[in-house]
Motif scaffolding. Structure first.
Motif, short mmCIF file in Angstrom:
data_model
loop_
_atom_site.label_atom_id
_atom_site.label_comp_id
_atom_site.label_asym_id
_atom_site.label_seq_id
_atom_site.Cartn_x
_atom_site.Cartn_y
_atom_site.Cartn_z
N TYR A 135 1.01 -1.15 -0.01
CA TYR A 135 0.01 -0.07 -0.05
C TYR A 135 0.92 1.34 0.08
CZ TYR A 135 -4.44 -2.44 1.06
OH TYR A 135 -5.62 -3.04 1.09
N LEU A 136 0.76 2.32 -0.91
CA LEU A 136 1.05 3.47 -0.88
C LEU A 136 0.28 4.70 -0.40
CD1 LEU A 136 2.75 3.51 -4.56
CD2 LEU A 136 3.73 2.57 -2.50
N TYR A 137 0.71 5.30 0.40
CA TYR A 137 -0.01 6.40 1.32
C TYR A 137 0.58 7.71 0.82
CZ TYR A 137 -2.06 2.78 4.21
OH TYR A 137 -2.52 1.34 4.44
N LYS A 138 -0.44 8.55 0.38
CA LYS A 138 -0.23 10.03 0.03
C LYS A 138 -1.18 10.72 0.22
CE LYS A 138 2.67 13.20 -1.97
NZ LYS A 138 4.03 13.33 -1.32
N SER A 139 -0.91 11.90 1.11
CA SER A 139 -2.09 13.05 1.34
C SER A 139 -3.09 12.20 1.61
CB SER A 139 -2.10 13.94 0.05
OG SER A 139 -1.02 14.48 -0.07
N TRP A 188 -8.45 10.94 -1.59
CA TRP A 188 -8.74 12.26 -0.52
C TRP A 188 -8.44 13.52 -1.41
CZ3 TRP A 188 -10.07 12.53 4.81
CH2 TRP A 188 -10.58 11.27 5.33
N PHE A 189 -9.59 14.34 -1.37
CA PHE A 189 -9.34 15.64 -2.10
C PHE A 189 -8.49 16.72 -1.34
CE2 PHE A 189 -13.44 13.74 -3.68
CZ PHE A 189 -12.86 13.37 -4.98
N LEU A 190 -7.13 16.21 -0.95
CA LEU A 190 -6.49 17.16 -0.13
C LEU A 190 -5.09 17.62 -0.84
CD1 LEU A 190 -6.10 14.70 2.91
CD2 LEU A 190 -7.46 16.93 2.79
N ASN A 191 -4.94 18.66 -0.32
CA ASN A 191 -3.28 19.20 -1.08
C ASN A 191 -3.77 19.56 -2.59
OD1 ASN A 191 -2.16 19.18 1.38
ND2 ASN A 191 -1.35 16.94 0.76
N GLY A 192 -4.81 20.18 -3.03
CA GLY A 192 -4.99 20.20 -4.24
C GLY A 192 -5.40 18.99 -5.28
N ASN A 193 -5.63 17.95 -4.69
CA ASN A 193 -5.77 16.68 -5.58
C ASN A 193 -7.37 16.70 -5.91
OD1 ASN A 193 -3.22 15.61 -5.44
ND2 ASN A 193 -3.70 14.60 -3.25
N PHE A 194 -7.56 16.26 -7.17
CA PHE A 194 -9.13 16.26 -7.61
C PHE A 194 -9.22 14.95 -8.57
CE2 PHE A 194 -6.40 18.49 -10.61
CZ PHE A 194 -6.87 18.13 -11.91
N ILE A 195 -10.32 14.92 -8.89
CA ILE A 195 -10.75 14.22 -9.95
C ILE A 195 -11.34 14.86 -11.19
CG2 ILE A 195 -10.96 11.97 -8.66
CD1 ILE A 195 -13.78 11.99 -8.87
N SER A 196 -11.28 14.35 -12.40
CA SER A 196 -12.15 14.90 -13.57
C SER A 196 -12.85 13.95 -14.16
CB SER A 196 -10.88 15.52 -14.81
OG SER A 196 -12.10 15.67 -15.93
N TYR A 197 -14.25 14.14 -13.81
CA TYR A 197 -15.23 13.11 -14.18
C TYR A 197 -15.94 13.60 -15.48
CZ TYR A 197 -19.06 9.89 -14.22
OH TYR A 197 -19.96 8.94 -14.70
N ASN A 198 -15.67 13.00 -16.49
CA ASN A 198 -16.47 13.47 -17.93
C ASN A 198 -16.21 14.73 -18.19
OD1 ASN A 198 -17.55 11.52 -19.26
ND2 ASN A 198 -19.49 11.36 -17.62
N GLY A 199 -14.94 15.26 -17.47
CA GLY A 199 -14.47 16.95 -17.80
C GLY A 199 -14.92 17.64 -16.85
N ALA A 221 -17.09 17.84 -0.83
CA ALA A 221 -16.60 16.41 -1.28
C ALA A 221 -15.14 16.22 -0.34
CB ALA A 221 -16.18 16.24 -2.55
N GLN A 222 -15.01 15.23 0.25
CA GLN A 222 -13.95 14.75 1.02
C GLN A 222 -13.22 13.54 0.27
OE1 GLN A 222 -14.08 11.98 4.61
NE2 GLN A 222 -13.73 13.76 5.91
N SER A 223 -13.73 12.60 -0.04
CA SER A 223 -12.96 11.41 -0.72
C SER A 223 -13.89 10.60 -1.44
CB SER A 223 -12.17 10.71 0.44
OG SER A 223 -13.10 9.95 1.37
N ILE A 224 -13.15 9.43 -2.19
CA ILE A 224 -13.77 8.42 -2.83
C ILE A 224 -13.33 7.17 -2.50
CG2 ILE A 224 -14.85 9.98 -4.67
CD1 ILE A 224 -12.68 8.74 -6.61
#
Length: 315
Positions: free
Chosen positions: A216-220, A237-248, A306-309
């Motif tokens: 397991y790798l752990y990051k932010s 997790w949506f921390l430190n500027g992380n995000f997902i793009s879903y259908n743009g 939103a916090q995480s998926i």
């Protein structure tokens, strides 16, 4: 002489009859708004589109009847769920178009009652819409829409619009769910910590190899599973500027539950409180349209954002 008189009377009545018929035809033409002709080639989607286009749905007042497009998102045993959307070009390069769908409204059509409801703003307090009811009367929607459709059973808890396909997700706008270790370091940097899977003893794994060096790798706050050089997202997790793009569409720490409701209204409406205080909400999203996959995606919210998926699978 009497025969001539009778002849003129018949001619007079004939002319009046023709005039009356023409007047009636003219009146019918003026009163009619949209009448879909009966034919065997028309589809469910075509009829529903014309029915919706004749309504006073909220999206039409905001985006215009021409720009808004209509799609049947879900066929249930009692109702059709209808998606209203517009197509946007999100490309930053004028020479290369990147067209994505953006949902701007959600409707429900209840065939038994003939009600067309707008559930865009609040599924619990829907708005009853006006529409040209002759469109539905001209066609057997049960035959058109349900004869060959896969109907989700009542109580299943999911609708087709509750599906979040992994192929449509990009982590930080760049990575699919599965990638390589070098891709991980390019996008996320070096992991904060590393643990062997055997030490964590999970009840289910993504790669299902049970290799002794799987990690397991752990990051932010996020957790990634590895097998050899392959890496997969388990928790993000949506921390430190992380995000997902879903259908743009970007989903990050500033995305509200109301924003997500535009994408997954049923899932948000059926959200569950994960603690007694009800401060942490979770919605469940299917991973496939067919319902074959046993697991699902969970999206968590804290303080309405939103916090995480998390990819959840039964043990």
């Amino acid at each position: 002489m009497s025969r001539i008189a009778v002849f003129f009377v018949l001619v007079l009545f004939s002319c009046q009859g023709q005039s009356t018929n023409k007047a009636q035809q003219k009146t019918d033409t003026v009163d009619a708004k949209i009448i879909v002709p009966k034919n065997n080639t028309v589809s469910c989607e075509q009829v529903i589109t014309q029915l919706v286009k004749s309504s006073n749905a909220i999206a039409f007042s905001q985006f215009g009847n021409t720009l808004v497009q209509v799609a049947v998102a879900y066929l249930g045993p009692e109702k059709l769920t209808i998606k209203l959307y517009v197509i946007n070009d999100i490309s930053e390069n004028p020479s290369e178009k990147r067209l994505v769908e953006h949902a701007v409204g959600w409707l429900e059509f209840h065939q038994k009652t003939g009600q067309l409801l707008d559930i865009t703003n609040d599924p619990d307090n829907s708005l009853t819409l006006r529409y040209d009811k002759r469109i539905a009367q001209e066609h057997d929607l049960s035959s058109l829409c349900y004869s060959k459709a896969t109907i989700v059973k009542t109580g299943s808890g999911y609708a087709l619009r509750d599906v979040m396909l992994v192929k449509d997700i990009k982590f930080n706008g760049k990575l699919d769910r599965f990638f390589t270790r070098s891709d991980f370091e390019k996008v996320f940097g070096r992991p904060d910590s590393i643990q062997l899977l055997k030490d964590e003893a999970p009840c289910v794994t993504i790669f299902d190899t049970e290799a002794p060096d799987d990690k397991y790798l752990y990051k932010s706050g996020s957790r990634f599973e590895t097998s050899g050089d392959s890496v997969a997202v388990e928790d993000f997790w949506f921390l430190n500027g992380n995000f997902i793009s879903y259908n743009g569409i970007r989903i990050d720490a500033n995305t509200t539950i109301e924003d997500i409701q535009q994408l997954f209204p049923t899932a948000v409406n059926e959200r569950q409180g994960m603690d007694k205080a009800g401060k942490l909400w979770v919605i469940r999203l299917r991973e496939d349209n067919e319902g074959i996959v046993d697991g699902h995606i969970r999206m968590y919210f804290k303080d309405g954002k939103a916090q995480s998926i998390h990819w959840w699978s039964p043990c």
